[in-house]
Design an enzyme around this catalytic site. Structure first.
Site, PDB file in Angstrom:
ATOM      1  N   HIS A  24       0.829  -1.207   0.000  1.00 28.73           N
ATOM      2  CA  HIS A  24       0.000   0.000   0.000  1.00 28.73           C
ATOM      3  C   HIS A  24       0.858   1.249   0.000  1.00 28.73           C
ATOM      4  O   HIS A  24       1.947   1.268   0.580  1.00 28.73           O
ATOM      5  CB  HIS A  24      -0.969   0.024   1.186  1.00 28.73           C
ATOM      6  CG  HIS A  24      -0.315  -0.215   2.512  1.00 28.73           C
ATOM      7  ND1 HIS A  24       0.069  -1.478   2.943  1.00 28.73           N
ATOM      8  CD2 HIS A  24       0.047   0.632   3.491  1.00 28.73           C
ATOM      9  CE1 HIS A  24       0.615  -1.388   4.137  1.00 28.73           C
ATOM     10  NE2 HIS A  24       0.630  -0.121   4.492  1.00 28.73           N
ATOM     11  N   HIS A  42       0.763   5.224   1.065  1.00 29.24           N
ATOM     12  CA  HIS A  42       0.055   6.255   1.830  1.00 29.24           C
ATOM     13  C   HIS A  42       0.183   7.600   1.106  1.00 29.24           C
ATOM     14  O   HIS A  42       1.299   7.994   0.748  1.00 29.24           O
ATOM     15  CB  HIS A  42       0.706   6.466   3.205  1.00 29.24           C
ATOM     16  CG  HIS A  42       0.646   5.312   4.145  1.00 29.24           C
ATOM     17  ND1 HIS A  42      -0.268   5.230   5.165  1.00 29.24           N
ATOM     18  CD2 HIS A  42       1.422   4.206   4.259  1.00 29.24           C
ATOM     19  CE1 HIS A  42      -0.051   4.125   5.874  1.00 29.24           C
ATOM     20  NE2 HIS A  42       0.978   3.479   5.341  1.00 29.24           N
TER      21      HIS A  42
END
Ligand code: AMP
Ligand code: ZN
Length: 136
Positions: free
Chosen positions: A97, A99
């Site tokens: 992921h 951010h």
């Protein structure tokens, strides 16, 4: 698979989705380190950057500027950090992921960039370059 982000992608657990296409999903990070803090994840489960192939990486990373610009227009931050944690010390969810963290005057998000330039000589830099190139 017992992966919280795969469950979000599958719709088994809810999320605050902001963007979706066939390859990626972007949704609000539940912690909201700052207002608008968003995660971008590939729909395919890969643990971290070390497991990503170029094709998937291009699909995930190409979405970053679009979502960053949307955050900038929406919230008028003074800037934005793009952060990606891999393994220790700070990866808590083992599904890759990115951010996107909009930054505001006086916010409490911290990143520390220590400068070690004074500890290094030219040969040290050259040795580091050599090591990286040997492994490309
Ligand atoms: P990292 O420390 O880079 O692995 O970040 C994982 C992030 O996932 C943290 O910032 C968490 O707040 C976020 N997170 C964990 N569970 C959820 C969830 N169910 N919905 C949205 N964000 C989540
Ligand atoms: Zn997953």
């Amino acid at each position: 698979m017992n992966c919280i982000f795969c469950k979000i992608i599958d719709g088994q657990i809810p999320s605050y989705k902001v963007y979706e296409d066939e390859n990626i999903l972007a949704f609000l990070d539940i912690s909201q380190l700052t207002r608008g803090h968003t995660l971008i994840v590939p729909k395919k489960h890969v643990k971290n950057i070390f497991d990503m192939d170029q094709n998937l990486a291009s699909k995930v990373f190409e979405s970053v500027p679009t979502i960053a610009r949307a955050l900038k227009k929406a919230f008028k931050p003074i800037g934005l950090n793009v952060v990606n944690n891999n393994q220790a010390p700070h990866q808590t969810v083992d599904h890759f992921h990115i951010h996107l963290i909009p930054r505001y005057e006086g916010d409490d998000f911290k990143m520390v960039f220590a400068n070690h330039q004074d500890d290094l000589k030219e040969e040290d830099y050259l040795e580091v370059v050599k090591k990286i190139k040997e492994n490309l």
